[in-house]
Write a protein that holds these residues in place. Structure first.
Motif, PDB file in Angstrom:
ATOM      1  N   LEU A 107       0.813  -1.203   0.054  1.00 42.38           N
ATOM      2  CA  LEU A 107       0.020  -0.095  -0.055  1.00 42.38           C
ATOM      3  C   LEU A 107       0.814   1.276  -0.047  1.00 42.38           C
ATOM      4  CD1 LEU A 107      -2.707   1.094   0.055  1.00 42.38           C
ATOM      5  CD2 LEU A 107      -2.753   1.146   2.549  1.00 42.38           C
ATOM      6  N   VAL A 108       1.951   1.248   0.809  1.00 45.63           N
ATOM      7  CA  VAL A 108       2.862   2.459   0.932  1.00 45.63           C
ATOM      8  C   VAL A 108       3.447   2.633  -0.342  1.00 45.63           C
ATOM      9  CG1 VAL A 108       5.000   3.442   1.820  1.00 45.63           C
ATOM     10  CG2 VAL A 108       2.977   2.248   3.407  1.00 45.63           C
ATOM     11  N   ILE A 109       3.842   1.393  -1.045  1.00 45.94           N
ATOM     12  CA  ILE A 109       4.745   1.819  -2.392  1.00 45.94           C
ATOM     13  C   ILE A 109       3.673   2.387  -3.460  1.00 45.94           C
ATOM     14  CG2 ILE A 109       5.815   0.373  -4.409  1.00 45.94           C
ATOM     15  CD1 ILE A 109       7.156  -1.116  -1.856  1.00 45.94           C
ATOM     16  N   THR A 110       2.342   1.732  -3.488  1.00 46.53           N
ATOM     17  CA  THR A 110       1.312   1.950  -4.340  1.00 46.53           C
ATOM     18  C   THR A 110       1.159   3.568  -4.224  1.00 46.53           C
ATOM     19  OG1 THR A 110       0.291  -0.272  -4.511  1.00 46.53           O
ATOM     20  CG2 THR A 110      -0.883   1.611  -5.233  1.00 46.53           C
ATOM     21  N   LEU A 111       1.081   3.910  -3.230  1.00 49.43           N
ATOM     22  CA  LEU A 111       0.739   5.313  -2.853  1.00 49.43           C
ATOM     23  C   LEU A 111       1.826   6.289  -3.264  1.00 49.43           C
ATOM     24  CD1 LEU A 111      -1.448   5.236   0.363  1.00 49.43           C
ATOM     25  CD2 LEU A 111      -2.374   5.709  -1.713  1.00 49.43           C
ATOM     26  N   GLU A 112       2.981   6.147  -2.926  1.00 49.22           N
ATOM     27  CA  GLU A 112       4.082   6.761  -3.466  1.00 49.22           C
ATOM     28  C   GLU A 112       4.226   6.941  -4.798  1.00 49.22           C
ATOM     29  OE1 GLU A 112       7.051   5.648   0.471  1.00 49.22           O
ATOM     30  OE2 GLU A 112       7.482   4.580  -1.416  1.00 49.22           O
ATOM     31  N   GLU A 113       4.270   5.742  -5.606  1.00 49.43           N
ATOM     32  CA  GLU A 113       4.192   5.836  -6.921  1.00 49.43           C
ATOM     33  C   GLU A 113       2.884   6.541  -7.543  1.00 49.43           C
ATOM     34  OE1 GLU A 113       6.573   4.746  -8.979  1.00 49.43           O
ATOM     35  OE2 GLU A 113       7.569   4.270  -7.211  1.00 49.43           O
ATOM     36  N   LEU A 114       1.603   6.463  -7.129  1.00 51.18           N
ATOM     37  CA  LEU A 114       0.621   7.066  -7.635  1.00 51.18           C
ATOM     38  C   LEU A 114       0.786   8.744  -7.235  1.00 51.18           C
ATOM     39  CD1 LEU A 114      -2.499   7.592  -8.413  1.00 51.18           C
ATOM     40  CD2 LEU A 114      -3.083   7.239  -6.087  1.00 51.18           C
ATOM     41  N   LEU A 115       1.179   9.139  -6.096  1.00 52.83           N
ATOM     42  CA  LEU A 115       1.326  10.609  -5.786  1.00 52.83           C
ATOM     43  C   LEU A 115       2.608  11.061  -6.685  1.00 52.83           C
ATOM     44  CD1 LEU A 115       0.616  10.491  -1.969  1.00 52.83           C
ATOM     45  CD2 LEU A 115      -0.833  11.333  -4.029  1.00 52.83           C
ATOM     46  N   ALA A 116       3.743  10.439  -6.876  1.00 53.74           N
ATOM     47  CA  ALA A 116       4.734  10.987  -7.824  1.00 53.74           C
ATOM     48  C   ALA A 116       4.359  10.928  -9.046  1.00 53.74           C
ATOM     49  CB  ALA A 116       5.765   9.777  -7.820  1.00 53.74           C
ATOM     50  N   ALA A 117       3.357  10.581  -9.706  1.00 57.10           N
ATOM     51  CA  ALA A 117       2.567  10.569 -10.942  1.00 57.10           C
ATOM     52  C   ALA A 117       1.608  11.608 -11.017  1.00 57.10           C
ATOM     53  CB  ALA A 117       2.398   9.326 -11.493  1.00 57.10           C
TER      54      ALA A 117
END
Length: 84
Positions: A38-48
């Motif tokens: 979940l943390v990795i998914t949110l980081e990637e989503l917010l980075a894009a």
């Protein structure tokens, strides 16, 4: 196992043995991996994402402690060009 078991008592001596708190064989062995994913998914989503906003009705959970059931969001990608 729990004296006065039909009552909600947060300071029970054996509270850690309660199933709702993930004790014993009922603790999910995949929970740490799920949290990491979940943390990795949110980081990637917010980075894009350049921006985001609430895009609908927020539905609350039955119990306030559980937070929300649904928060619809609209995302603006980083590479989106603003319209004139």
């Amino acid at each position: 196992m729990f004296p006065d078991g039909e009552n909600f008592v947060l300071d029970r001596e054996n509270l850690r043995e309660a199933i709702p708190f993930g004790a014993g064989i009922h603790a999910c062995p995949g929970a740490p991996l799920a949290r990491l994913m979940l943390v990795i998914t949110l980081e990637e989503l917010l980075a894009a994402t350049a921006d985001f906003s609430v895009a609908g009705e927020i539905l609350m959970a039955r119990c306030a402690e559980w937070g929300t059931r649904s928060v619809p969001l609209a995302f603006v990608p980083q590479d989106a060009t603003p319209s004139a």
